[in-house]
Motif scaffolding. Structure first.
Motif, PDB file in Angstrom:
ATOM      1  N   LEU A  44      19.982 -22.527  11.206  1.00 60.34           N
ATOM      2  CA  LEU A  44      18.830 -21.741  10.749  1.00 60.34           C
ATOM      3  C   LEU A  44      17.722 -21.829  11.794  1.00 60.34           C
ATOM      4  CD1 LEU A  44      18.849 -23.158   7.115  1.00 60.34           C
ATOM      5  CD2 LEU A  44      19.382 -20.795   7.720  1.00 60.34           C
ATOM      6  N   GLU A  45      16.895 -20.768  11.815  1.00 63.49           N
ATOM      7  CA  GLU A  45      15.869 -20.750  12.863  1.00 63.49           C
ATOM      8  C   GLU A  45      14.765 -21.765  12.613  1.00 63.49           C
ATOM      9  OE1 GLU A  45      14.542 -16.783  12.497  1.00 63.49           O
ATOM     10  OE2 GLU A  45      16.606 -16.097  12.690  1.00 63.49           O
ATOM     11  N   TYR A  89      24.793 -31.117   5.928  1.00 66.18           N
ATOM     12  CA  TYR A  89      23.551 -30.406   5.628  1.00 66.18           C
ATOM     13  C   TYR A  89      22.725 -30.214   6.901  1.00 66.18           C
ATOM     14  CZ  TYR A  89      18.929 -29.592   3.556  1.00 66.18           C
ATOM     15  OH  TYR A  89      17.710 -29.072   3.236  1.00 66.18           O
ATOM     16  N   THR A  90      22.583 -31.289   7.672  1.00 66.07           N
ATOM     17  CA  THR A  90      21.783 -31.221   8.896  1.00 66.07           C
ATOM     18  C   THR A  90      22.419 -30.281   9.909  1.00 66.07           C
ATOM     19  OG1 THR A  90      21.320 -33.532   8.460  1.00 66.07           O
ATOM     20  CG2 THR A  90      20.566 -32.665  10.552  1.00 66.07           C
ATOM     21  N   PRO A 121      14.688 -27.895   6.368  1.00 64.43           N
ATOM     22  CA  PRO A 121      16.019 -28.508   6.306  1.00 64.43           C
ATOM     23  C   PRO A 121      16.288 -29.468   7.463  1.00 64.43           C
ATOM     24  CG  PRO A 121      16.174 -26.202   5.765  1.00 64.43           C
ATOM     25  CD  PRO A 121      14.765 -26.433   6.208  1.00 64.43           C
ATOM     26  N   MET A 139      24.243 -27.711   9.286  1.00 66.57           N
ATOM     27  CA  MET A 139      23.976 -26.334   8.872  1.00 66.57           C
ATOM     28  C   MET A 139      22.513 -25.958   9.106  1.00 66.57           C
ATOM     29  SD  MET A 139      26.200 -26.131   5.365  1.00 66.57           S
ATOM     30  CE  MET A 139      25.751 -24.443   4.973  1.00 66.57           C
ATOM     31  N   ALA A 140      21.634 -26.952   8.997  1.00 67.03           N
ATOM     32  CA  ALA A 140      20.203 -26.673   9.197  1.00 67.03           C
ATOM     33  C   ALA A 140      19.944 -26.180  10.614  1.00 67.03           C
ATOM     34  CB  ALA A 140      19.389 -27.921   8.910  1.00 67.03           C
TER      35      ALA A 140
END
Lengths: 179, 550, 325
Positions: A45-46, A38-39, A60, A41-42
């Motif tokens: 993200l911008e 999860y981290t 996130p 993938m975070a």
């Protein structure tokens, strides 16, 4: 198939004795892996938007990093003092009879529920829930065939009549005609 | 006093035999739908809304108000009996409701919840009549900064709820926040964690997660512990019908929580957005911090059920204020109601009350009458519902799973949500087993997106400056409230400790005096006994605190 | 009373379904087109704009006995319409599924991989266009469009709101700002109610809303309409100027239309185009348009598909330019 009875003596020790891999450690490790992904993938993200405001990746990342840190801490604590989760379990069961542990029954229930959900649309609400009930009741409520049959057919039928026929709330009819 | 006349006229206008029948039908239908896990008040209203299109507007609104109350109460029934909240506002009712049911007190818990809802609904109807102009002007000062602070007030209750294991509780909340980030990011329109699935672009809904974690998780855990081998019922329910009714002690104990919950719920419920969920959690928090026996909370304390129940019921009255005075829906359920208004050709807005007073007051009156009807219906139905608790687990367990699956499916007709529900059931089992907090997870799931959204909106509005929280009047007031709520538990502990010390000193003095005068006279037996218990609890208090902080 | 009515209705429904089933096994393709129940999908929850339009249509069809068989209406909510229209997609090749469209029909495929495009479906027609109003709080210092432009250009940068990011609301705010020469900070909301209180609390300067949902507040003077995005002024609001009059042309609107599954039989499409042309002539439909402040805008069959295609391309270009996609 005398599952409920044989399960009891065979599985009783596994919940109590600290084995090579303790269930809580495995669970925490699994949580750690999920949160780590999860981290990861975070970070794709911008962090900030073009205008310099809080971006989609902000929450996130914060949640993910904090989650990974807390899970690691929990893992270390669990490995160091294996007795803690026993305490939790005991606290929870105060005043309740000890009837042993039943991981095999649990696994069957989970599996049956999975099959139930998977066949819900193809077989229809009535048939798949009746099948699920028949299997589970024949394991849990042994010997009471008539009662089990009445429950296994009665509950799905009345749910269908209430939700689909009366309220038109959308249950799949499957292979039966719609009514 | 004009408003009271209006309310009275509304009640008279609504109370025709036909409408009372609709009210009865609505309450029953709502309760039956609300008892299905998954179908809370807003889903219940949505399903039953089309049925009312054949009625005239007054009849329709009477029926809908009844359905609304019935469905809300149905959610309470499942929270208490099978640990499954029907909507986020009844999560708090599971904390003490389910333990009460497990102790064999399902009947008293349900009756007390009904009484709490009734009192709250009545107070709410009166408050709508008296306080709506004031409340409306308050609601109109709520922008993103204020909403953010209200959500934070709700999240603060996590501190109370997490209880036992702080580390795992905080981790549970973080998992909830993580689940909450799934879906389209409102700020940029970007997808997060949807893995290309169309089903996930609106995020993961509260309902399948809550049903899985609470309802299915509980069933799996009970099965694992051998619940199917219990000779007797799932709960220790006594067969004596007298035990279905609350005791005088229950009533006395709940009077305060119900009153506080009603007022708190009404005003928090009037804020668009967070409303009933935050109100019920804040009430739980409040009752625990003012309680003389906070250690009983979570283990079957009646005030822990009646306070939040009153709060979420009053919040539904509160949500009517922005609806009727500003034309703004304050909750998912009132949004469905607005849709209904438009279907009947009514224009929701500030003029609704002046242009269609008979309708607006009819709505308020039906909410009031719906409450009475609910209480009456409950007096007859609670023994029947509570007897569910007497069905042995080996039958009840599989049946609940079927009802959970079908209930979840009907909400959106989505098999993915059923899969999420069952997956969360398994997660809930492990969380229960290893001492995590499912409640913290679902609260984080509900409030997390609101917190993120309102904070990001606030930052766009302020240009990135936190000063906006101090610039706006309502936001300043909320900050003060927040500080008060954080300080209150500390203060009450200090006061309680000081008082107990005083009493103990007084008791010791009396004991010395009694000893000096040579033995206790017969009539004086009780005072030393009470001083002893007080002294006892003062001794215990620091100890429980130490356990909590580790 | 209610119970008996419901029981009667369900009994009737049961009979109808049973007889329909009997008919099915005989051979569905043989008879003239409408010979089966219609499965009407509403891609949103009850009470919303799409729901109201669909139920009004079904009501007109049934009241005037235009559809000979039963019509089953079902709300298949989820994924901003993706679920409901995805359900219709799965009925490809059949003529007995139908759905109403709204703005999300164009915007949802732009931001998510829905597996369909608006042009995939068999078009019946566009029936009306849903235009928007730019709204200010009733106590704001600007109460007309000209005052607003003065205020905004004087300040240089203003804070405005709308629903969502990949949505017409954003496009409208940005187009007006570009035309008049001021900068905006756009605050996206999820929920109309929160946006309205936000406006009243002074957190944002203007917002975008549909006339149908905001008219009550306008009449009460709680909010003031500044600009209408339609081609002509609204009858109900004769003093509110249009974008066109102020040199902001081609402001987008929401298509309110009707679609069948992809590759539906020709006879089904023909039947529905013909029938809907009758429906839009009815008094009930006109009353619906008036009550909801919709503008009549009819484009049948392939014209509708062309319109959808053009609108989507335009949205895509504008949103890409704004950096929202």
């Amino acid at each position: 198939m005398n599952l409920a009875d044989t399960a009891r003596p065979a599985t009783r020790p596994s919940g109590r004795v600290a084995g090579w891999v303790r269930p809580k450690t495995v669970f925490l490790a699994a949580v750690l892996v999920v949160l780590a992904v999860y981290t990861e993938m975070a970070f794709a993200l911008e962090w900030r938007t073009q205008a310099g405001r809080i971006g989609p990746g902000f929450f996130p990342r914060v949640v993910g990093i904090a989650g990974v840190a807390l899970t690691l801490w929990g893992l270390v604590a669990a490995i160091r003092s294996p007795r803690d989760d026993e305490v939790v379990a005991l606290e929870d069961e105060v005043g309740e009879a000890d009837l042993g542990k039943h991981p095999r029954l649990l696994a069957i229930m989970v599996l049956a529920a999975g099959v139930f959900a998977a066949t819900l649309i193809s077989l229809g609400a009535i048939i798949s829930s009746a099948l699920f009930l028949m299997v589970m009741l024949s394991l849990l409520n042994r010997g009471r065939h008539v009662v089990n049959a009445v429950i296994a057919i009665g509950i799905p039928l009345s749910m269908y009549l209430l939700l689909q026929t009366l309220l038109n709330a959308g249950l799949p009819e499957g292979i039966l005609p719609r009514f | 006093m004009d408003t009271f006349d209006n309310l009275a006229n509304g009640i008279v206008a609504v109370a025709t035999p036909m409408n009372l029948l609709l009210l009865l039908a609505g309450v029953m239908l709502g309760m039956i739908v609300g008892v299905m896990p998954g179908l809370g008040p807003s889903a219940g209203l949505a399903i039953l809304l089309p049925l009312t299109f054949t009625l005239d507007p007054t009849g329709a609104v009477v029926m809908l108000a009844a359905v609304y109350y019935g469905a809300m109460y149905g959610g309470t029934i499942t929270s208490v009996l099978i640990n499954t909240p029907g909507e986020s506002a009844t999560v708090a009712s599971t904390f003490d409701g389910y333990p009460l049911a497990k102790q064999g007190r399902a009947g008293p818990a349900l009756v007390m919840a009904a009484i709490g809802s009734f009192v709250a609904g009545t107070i709410g109807a009166v408050l709508i009549s008296v306080a709506s102009p004031m409340t409306a002007s308050l609601a109109a000062t709520f922008g993103p900064p204020e909403l953010f602070l209200v959500v934070i007030l709700g999240l603060l209750t996590l501190i109370v709820i997490i209880g036992g294991n702080r580390l795992l509780g905080a981790l549970s909340a973080l998992i909830g926040f993580a689940i909450a980030t799934v879906g389209i990011d409102i700020g940029t329109g970007q997808q997060r964690y949807t893995f290309g699935s169309v089903e996930l672009i609106n995020g993961i809904d509260f309902i399948p997660v809550a049903i899985g974690l609470f309802g299915v998780g509980e069933i799996l855990h009970t099965l694992w512990r051998g619940g199917h081998l219990e000779k007797l019922a799932y709960f220790n329910v006594s067969a004596r019908s007298r035990d279905f009714w609350p005791t005088g002690h229950d009533l006395r104990e709940s009077a305060g929580p119900i009153t506080r919950g009603s007022f708190l719920g009404f005003f928090v419920g009037a804020t668009p957005g967070a409303g009933a969920t935050v109100a019920s959690l804040m009430s739980y928090n409040l009752e625990r911090s003012v309680s003389k026996t906070p250690e009983k909370f979570g283990k079957g304390a009646m005030p822990g059920l009646t306070g939040p129940e009153a709060a979420n019921n009053a919040a539904s009255s509160g949500a009517m204020v922005p609806l009727l005075t500003l034309g703004i829906p304050g909750s998912a359920s009132t949004a469905v109601l607005i849709g209904g208004f438009m279907m009947w050709g009514l224009q929701p807005g500030p003029l609704l009350m002046t242009q269609n007073p008979e309708f607006a007051w009819g709505l308020i009156a039906s909410m009031f009458l719906g409450n009475i009807m609910l209480l009456l219906v409950n007096v007859f139905c609670i023994p029947a519902f509570a007897s569910i608790a007497r069905v042995p687990f080996r039958v009840l367990g599989p049946a609940i799973i079927v009802i959970c699956v079908l209930g979840t499916f009907t909400v959106n007709g989505s098999i993915v949500e059923v899969a999420i529900m069952l997956g969360c059931g398994l997660l809930g089992f492990f969380m229960r087993r290893f001492g995590f907090s499912p409640a913290a997870l679902v609260i984080a799931l509900v409030l997390g997106p609101m917190a993120e959204e309102s904070l990001r909106q606030t930052m766009i509005i302020s240009g990135g400056s936190f000063g906006i929280f101090l610039d706006r009047g309502t936001s300043r007031a909320l900050l003060v409230l927040m500080v008060l709520l954080l300080v209150l538990p500390l203060v009450t502990v200090l006061i309680k400790r000081a008082a107990a010390r005083g009493i103990a000193r007084y008791g010791a003095m009396r004991r010395r005096r009694a000893r000096r005068s040579g033995g206790l006279p017969g009539g004086e037996h009780t005072p030393p006994a009470t001083t002893d218990t007080v002294a006892d609890s003062t001794d215990r208090e620091p100890e429980t605190e130490r356990v909590d902080s580790t | 009373m209610k119970h008996t009515r419901i029981a009667l209705a369900s009994a009737a429904a049961l009979m109808m379904t049973l007889s329909a089933c009997g008919g099915d096994s005989g051979g569905g393709s043989g008879g003239a087109y409408p010979s089966e129940d219609m499965d009407w999908t509403i891609a949103f929850g009850p009470g919303g704009g799409n729901d109201i339009m669909a139920r009004t249509m079904v009501d007109i069809l049934q009241r005037n006995d235009l559809y000979p068989e039963n019509i089953r209406v079902e709300n298949r909510d989820g994924g901003s319409g993706a679920t409901g229209w995805g359900y219709l997609l799965n009925q490809a090749g059949e003529g007995y599924g139908i759905s109403t469209t709204s703005g999300s029909f164009i915007t949802t495929p732009l931001q998510a991989d829905t597996g369909w495009e608006p042009t995939d479906f068999t078009p019946v027609g566009l029936l009306a266009a849903d235009n928007a109003l730019m709204i200010a709080a009733g106590d704001a210092e600007f109460q007309t469009y000209d005052e607003w432009v003065d205020y905004a250009t004087g300040k240089g940068s203003v804070v405005v709101g709308g629903i969502g990011t990949v949505n017409v609301d954003y496009i409208i705010q940005q187009m007006v700002a570009d035309a008049e020469g001021y900068e905006i900070e756009y605050v996206p909301y999820n929920d109309e109610g929160q946006m309205q209180t936000s406006l009243l609390s002074g957190a944002i300067d203007t917002m975008i809303s549909n006339p149908g949902s905001i008219m009550g507040q306008i009449e009460a003077g709680q909010v003031t309409p500044l600009l209408f995005t339609g081609p002509e002024r609204l009858e109900a609001l004769p003093d509110v100027p249009t974008g066109e009059e102020n040199g902001v042309s081609d402001l987008p609107s929401m298509p309110r239309g009707l679609i069948l599954p992809p590759d539906a039989p020709q006879e089904a499409q023909d039947w529905w185009v013909e029938t809907m042309q009758e429906v839009v002539e009815t008094e009930e439909w006109q009353a619906y348009l008036d009550e909801n402040f919709l503008l009549e805008d009819e484009r049948w069959g392939e014209d509708f598909t062309t319109y959808l295609d053009e609108t989507q391309t335009a949205f895509e270009e504008q949103l890409t330019e704004l950096g929202a996609l």
